[in-house]
Scaffold this motif. Structure first.
Motif, PDB file in Angstrom:
ATOM      1  N   VAL A   1       0.834  -1.198   0.000  1.00 18.80           N
ATOM      2  CA  VAL A   1       0.000   0.000   0.000  1.00 18.80           C
ATOM      3  C   VAL A   1       0.872   1.254   0.000  1.00 18.80           C
ATOM      4  CG1 VAL A   1      -1.634   1.360   1.377  1.00 18.80           C
ATOM      5  CG2 VAL A   1      -1.979  -1.099   1.078  1.00 18.80           C
ATOM      6  N   ARG A   2       1.918   1.247   0.835  1.00 19.70           N
ATOM      7  CA  ARG A   2       2.807   2.419   0.924  1.00 19.70           C
ATOM      8  C   ARG A   2       3.524   2.677  -0.399  1.00 19.70           C
ATOM      9  NH1 ARG A   2       6.480   5.311   0.064  1.00 19.70           N
ATOM     10  NH2 ARG A   2       7.912   6.301   1.536  1.00 19.70           N
ATOM     11  N   LEU A   3       4.188   1.661  -0.944  1.00 20.96           N
ATOM     12  CA  LEU A   3       4.969   1.863  -2.157  1.00 20.96           C
ATOM     13  C   LEU A   3       4.074   2.020  -3.385  1.00 20.96           C
ATOM     14  CD1 LEU A   3       7.939  -0.636  -1.572  1.00 20.96           C
ATOM     15  CD2 LEU A   3       7.781   1.798  -1.012  1.00 20.96           C
ATOM     16  N   GLY A   4       3.010   1.203  -3.453  1.00 24.49           N
ATOM     17  CA  GLY A   4       2.091   1.309  -4.584  1.00 24.49           C
ATOM     18  C   GLY A   4       1.354   2.633  -4.598  1.00 24.49           C
ATOM     19  N   GLY A   5       0.878   3.070  -3.438  1.00 22.16           N
ATOM     20  CA  GLY A   5       0.186   4.346  -3.355  1.00 22.16           C
ATOM     21  C   GLY A   5       1.111   5.504  -3.671  1.00 22.16           C
ATOM     22  N   TYR A   6       2.345   5.409  -3.224  1.00 27.40           N
ATOM     23  CA  TYR A   6       3.357   6.436  -3.500  1.00 27.40           C
ATOM     24  C   TYR A   6       3.574   6.579  -5.001  1.00 27.40           C
ATOM     25  CZ  TYR A   6       8.059   8.593  -3.295  1.00 27.40           C
ATOM     26  OH  TYR A   6       9.155   9.404  -3.445  1.00 27.40           O
ATOM     27  N   ALA A   7       3.763   5.451  -5.679  1.00 31.03           N
ATOM     28  CA  ALA A   7       3.977   5.477  -7.133  1.00 31.03           C
ATOM     29  C   ALA A   7       2.749   6.011  -7.860  1.00 31.03           C
ATOM     30  CB  ALA A   7       4.331   4.072  -7.621  1.00 31.03           C
ATOM     31  N   ALA A   8       1.566   5.606  -7.413  1.00 27.82           N
ATOM     32  CA  ALA A   8       0.331   6.042  -8.071  1.00 27.82           C
ATOM     33  C   ALA A   8       0.145   7.552  -7.959  1.00 27.82           C
ATOM     34  CB  ALA A   8      -0.865   5.310  -7.459  1.00 27.82           C
ATOM     35  N   VAL A   9       0.414   8.110  -6.790  1.00 24.97           N
ATOM     36  CA  VAL A   9       0.261   9.556  -6.597  1.00 24.97           C
ATOM     37  C   VAL A   9       1.251  10.319  -7.476  1.00 24.97           C
ATOM     38  CG1 VAL A   9       0.589  11.432  -4.948  1.00 24.97           C
ATOM     39  CG2 VAL A   9      -0.680   9.392  -4.272  1.00 24.97           C
ATOM     40  N   LEU A  10       2.513   9.857  -7.497  1.00 27.65           N
ATOM     41  CA  LEU A  10       3.521  10.543  -8.314  1.00 27.65           C
ATOM     42  C   LEU A  10       3.145  10.524  -9.792  1.00 27.65           C
ATOM     43  CD1 LEU A  10       6.970   9.492  -6.772  1.00 27.65           C
ATOM     44  CD2 LEU A  10       5.704  11.638  -6.495  1.00 27.65           C
ATOM     45  N   LEU A  11       2.710   9.363 -10.285  1.00 26.66           N
ATOM     46  CA  LEU A  11       2.370   9.247 -11.704  1.00 26.66           C
ATOM     47  C   LEU A  11       1.083   9.987 -12.056  1.00 26.66           C
ATOM     48  CD1 LEU A  11       3.329   5.510 -12.288  1.00 26.66           C
ATOM     49  CD2 LEU A  11       4.554   7.545 -13.094  1.00 26.66           C
ATOM     50  N   ALA A  12       0.248  10.214 -11.059  1.00 27.44           N
ATOM     51  CA  ALA A  12      -0.972  10.986 -11.308  1.00 27.44           C
ATOM     52  C   ALA A  12      -0.687  12.478 -11.431  1.00 27.44           C
ATOM     53  CB  ALA A  12      -1.981  10.749 -10.184  1.00 27.44           C
ATOM     54  N   VAL A  13       0.399  12.929 -10.817  1.00 26.65           N
ATOM     55  CA  VAL A  13       0.728  14.352 -10.797  1.00 26.65           C
ATOM     56  C   VAL A  13       1.826  14.699 -11.800  1.00 26.65           C
ATOM     57  CG1 VAL A  13       1.602  16.239  -9.347  1.00 26.65           C
ATOM     58  CG2 VAL A  13       0.039  14.549  -8.378  1.00 26.65           C
ATOM     59  N   LEU A  14       2.785  13.766 -11.993  1.00 25.57           N
ATOM     60  CA  LEU A  14       3.972  14.069 -12.779  1.00 25.57           C
ATOM     61  C   LEU A  14       4.147  13.096 -13.940  1.00 25.57           C
ATOM     62  CD1 LEU A  14       6.457  14.590  -9.801  1.00 25.57           C
ATOM     63  CD2 LEU A  14       5.436  16.383 -11.213  1.00 25.57           C
ATOM     64  N   PRO A  15       4.800  13.523 -15.008  1.00 22.64           N
ATOM     65  CA  PRO A  15       5.179  12.572 -16.059  1.00 22.64           C
ATOM     66  C   PRO A  15       6.231  11.602 -15.523  1.00 22.64           C
ATOM     67  CG  PRO A  15       6.139  14.722 -16.483  1.00 22.64           C
ATOM     68  CD  PRO A  15       5.183  14.903 -15.346  1.00 22.64           C
ATOM     69  N   VAL A  16       6.467  10.522 -16.260  1.00 21.49           N
ATOM     70  CA  VAL A  16       7.310   9.436 -15.757  1.00 21.49           C
ATOM     71  C   VAL A  16       8.698   9.928 -15.368  1.00 21.49           C
ATOM     72  CG1 VAL A  16       8.404   7.251 -16.366  1.00 21.49           C
ATOM     73  CG2 VAL A  16       6.049   7.693 -17.068  1.00 21.49           C
ATOM     74  N   GLY A  17       9.321  10.761 -16.194  1.00 20.14           N
ATOM     75  CA  GLY A  17      10.675  11.216 -15.909  1.00 20.14           C
ATOM     76  C   GLY A  17      10.776  11.996 -14.615  1.00 20.14           C
ATOM     77  N   LYS A  18       9.873  12.937 -14.416  1.00 15.79           N
ATOM     78  CA  LYS A  18       9.903  13.739 -13.196  1.00 15.79           C
ATOM     79  C   LYS A  18       9.510  12.913 -11.976  1.00 15.79           C
ATOM     80  CE  LYS A  18       9.093  18.137 -15.533  1.00 15.79           C
ATOM     81  NZ  LYS A  18       8.127  19.185 -15.865  1.00 15.79           N
ATOM     82  N   ALA A  19       8.580  11.979 -12.176  1.00 13.61           N
ATOM     83  CA  ALA A  19       8.202  11.094 -11.071  1.00 13.61           C
ATOM     84  C   ALA A  19       9.391  10.248 -10.633  1.00 13.61           C
ATOM     85  CB  ALA A  19       7.043  10.191 -11.492  1.00 13.61           C
ATOM     86  N   ALA A  20      10.167   9.748 -11.602  1.00 11.21           N
ATOM     87  CA  ALA A  20      11.356   8.953 -11.280  1.00 11.21           C
ATOM     88  C   ALA A  20      12.392   9.799 -10.561  1.00 11.21           C
ATOM     89  CB  ALA A  20      11.939   8.362 -12.557  1.00 11.21           C
ATOM     90  N   ALA A  21      12.580  11.046 -11.009  1.00  8.98           N
ATOM     91  CA  ALA A  21      13.525  11.940 -10.353  1.00  8.98           C
ATOM     92  C   ALA A  21      13.084  12.240  -8.923  1.00  8.98           C
ATOM     93  CB  ALA A  21      13.655  13.236 -11.149  1.00  8.98           C
ATOM     94  N   PHE A  22      11.772  12.452  -8.727  1.00  8.29           N
ATOM     95  CA  PHE A  22      11.217  12.701  -7.388  1.00  8.29           C
ATOM     96  C   PHE A  22      11.527  11.515  -6.470  1.00  8.29           C
ATOM     97  CE2 PHE A  22       8.169  12.764  -4.017  1.00  8.29           C
ATOM     98  CZ  PHE A  22       7.765  14.082  -3.837  1.00  8.29           C
ATOM     99  N   ALA A  23      11.186  10.306  -6.922  1.00  7.98           N
ATOM    100  CA  ALA A  23      11.383   9.110  -6.099  1.00  7.98           C
ATOM    101  C   ALA A  23      12.871   8.863  -5.857  1.00  7.98           C
ATOM    102  CB  ALA A  23      10.757   7.900  -6.780  1.00  7.98           C
ATOM    103  N   GLY A  24      13.697   9.094  -6.890  1.00  7.47           N
ATOM    104  CA  GLY A  24      15.130   8.873  -6.730  1.00  7.47           C
ATOM    105  C   GLY A  24      15.745   9.791  -5.699  1.00  7.47           C
ATOM    106  N   LEU A  25      15.373  11.075  -5.713  1.00  6.87           N
ATOM    107  CA  LEU A  25      15.914  12.020  -4.743  1.00  6.87           C
ATOM    108  C   LEU A  25      15.409  11.709  -3.342  1.00  6.87           C
ATOM    109  CD1 LEU A  25      17.537  14.526  -4.071  1.00  6.87           C
ATOM    110  CD2 LEU A  25      15.521  15.918  -4.648  1.00  6.87           C
ATOM    111  N   GLN A  26      14.123  11.373  -3.237  1.00 10.33           N
ATOM    112  CA  GLN A  26      13.565  11.048  -1.915  1.00 10.33           C
ATOM    113  C   GLN A  26      14.271   9.837  -1.309  1.00 10.33           C
ATOM    114  OE1 GLN A  26      10.877   8.207  -1.428  1.00 10.33           O
ATOM    115  NE2 GLN A  26      11.480   8.465   0.695  1.00 10.33           N
ATOM    116  N   LEU A  27      14.504   8.799  -2.107  1.00 12.09           N
ATOM    117  CA  LEU A  27      15.186   7.607  -1.611  1.00 12.09           C
ATOM    118  C   LEU A  27      16.643   7.899  -1.273  1.00 12.09           C
ATOM    119  CD1 LEU A  27      13.740   4.892  -4.020  1.00 12.09           C
ATOM    120  CD2 LEU A  27      13.341   5.059  -1.550  1.00 12.09           C
ATOM    121  N   ALA A  28      17.290   8.755  -2.064  1.00 15.48           N
ATOM    122  CA  ALA A  28      18.683   9.102  -1.796  1.00 15.48           C
ATOM    123  C   ALA A  28      18.810   9.841  -0.472  1.00 15.48           C
ATOM    124  CB  ALA A  28      19.242   9.942  -2.939  1.00 15.48           C
TER     125      ALA A  28
END
Length: 332
Positions: free
Chosen positions: A181-208
């Motif tokens: 739920v945590r990881l799936g919901g996180y990905a769903a929210v990012l992809l609903a707001v941002l295109p794939v590239g920016k969503a990946a950059a968002f997740a990458g920076l947050q994880l870093a």
């Protein structure tokens, strides 16, 4: 003496305030993401989310140590919820790994935090490496902090792998659903707001940011301290104190390191509430001085220098880069 000072009593006001503040911060990050929309300014809330996720991680750590509530059930289930639904990590995985570390810090073949992996934490792990692996290991200290940027991803992977391979824990599917739920919901929210590239950059920076903050809080506490041979028996006081290092600092250091800068006190009293650790410090220092036990404390940046130097020394196959003071004292 610690009990007489009331330092093992629960600190409900402190922890409820912190829990509410961190949940509110998460909500504010969500609002910021929704308002900003499709823009590279989303990297700002991404970095803040990494910081908030680290604070959830520290809360999960405290709950797993039963520092927060008197009830074991409240601590365990709160740790499952905080770790799984808010951080995306497994309580079961963390508890098993961390308990082994606490029972034998820096002891070969017992402490999983110095087990073999990408980095060699002991000369015994570095010695068999040959060729390119050996050459890289000789300079591995400089790779330690860049590798921390991948630690957030590694924590998620280790949690899921452990739960999928764990056949005996009755609540493993509950934790797997929490993480999904945590990881799936996180990905769903990012992809609903941002295109794939920016969503990946968002997740990458947050994880870093998450990996650097958590790894940067745990690494200075033991790396570069004496390594205990696998077959050596050490009494409880020396096992927890001599192998640990405290980090000097004030309220900001306490916040960024989740109180783990008071590592010696935490190892001696793992169920002590986080805000009480600094209050126990004078008692512990006096007790260690009375019994001639080395109590090590240093600044944060100096501790990182020690970590880099130690890892490089291991990579150069130094036989004993940090000779254990217990061995030095009694071998003669």
């Amino acid at each position: 003496m610690v009990r007489q000072e009331g330092l093992l009593r629960r600190r409900y006001g402190y922890y409820w305030t912190r829990i509410v503040a961190v949940v509110a911060s998460l909500a504010l990050v969500g609002v910021a993401v929704a308002l900003l929309g499709d823009t590279w300014w989303q990297l700002v809330p991404a970095a803040v989310l990494g910081l908030v996720s680290a604070q959830f991680g520290f809360l999960g750590h405290d709950l797993a140590h039963h520092q927060v509530f008197t009830s074991k059930g409240w601590n365990v289930w709160s740790a499952r919820v905080i770790s799984g639904l808010f951080t995306g990590l497994s309580y079961t995985w963390w508890k098993g790994k961390h308990n082994k570390h606490h029972s034998a810090p820096n002891q070969e073949n017992r402490d999983p935090d110095i087990g073999p992996g990408v980095l060699a934490f002991t000369p015994a792990d570095a010695a068999p490496r040959t060729g390119l692996a050996a050459r890289l290991t000789r300079h591995q200290g400089w790779a330690f902090f860049p590798l921390l940027t991948l630690e957030g991803l590694q924590l998620h992977v280790a949690s899921v792998r452990t739960l999928l391979g764990q056949k005996t824990d009755r609540y493993r599917w509950v934790e797997l659903w929490f993480i999904a739920v945590r990881l799936g919901g996180y990905a769903a929210v990012l992809l609903a707001v941002l295109p794939v590239g920016k969503a990946a950059a968002f997740a990458g920076l947050q994880l870093a940011v998450l990996g650097v903050l958590l790894g940067g809080a745990f690494a200075p506490n033991h790396k570069g301290m004496p390594i205990v041979p696998a077959d050596m028996k050490v009494d409880f006081l020396r096992r927890q104190v001599v192998m640990s290092r405290n980090i000097r600092g004030g309220a900001f250091t306490d916040f960024m390191m989740g109180g783990l800068n008071h590592q010696i006190e935490h190892h001696l009293f793992p169920s002590m509430p986080r805000p009480n650790l600094k209050l126990a410090k004078p008692l512990v220092q006096a007790h260690c001085a009375e019994h001639d036990v080395a109590y090590v404390e240093t600044g944060l940046w100096r501790s990182y220098q020690i970590v880099v130097h130690y890892l490089n020394a291991v990579g150069l196959r130094a036989r004993d880069p940090f000779q254990c003071p217990l061995i030095q004292r009694y071998r003669a």
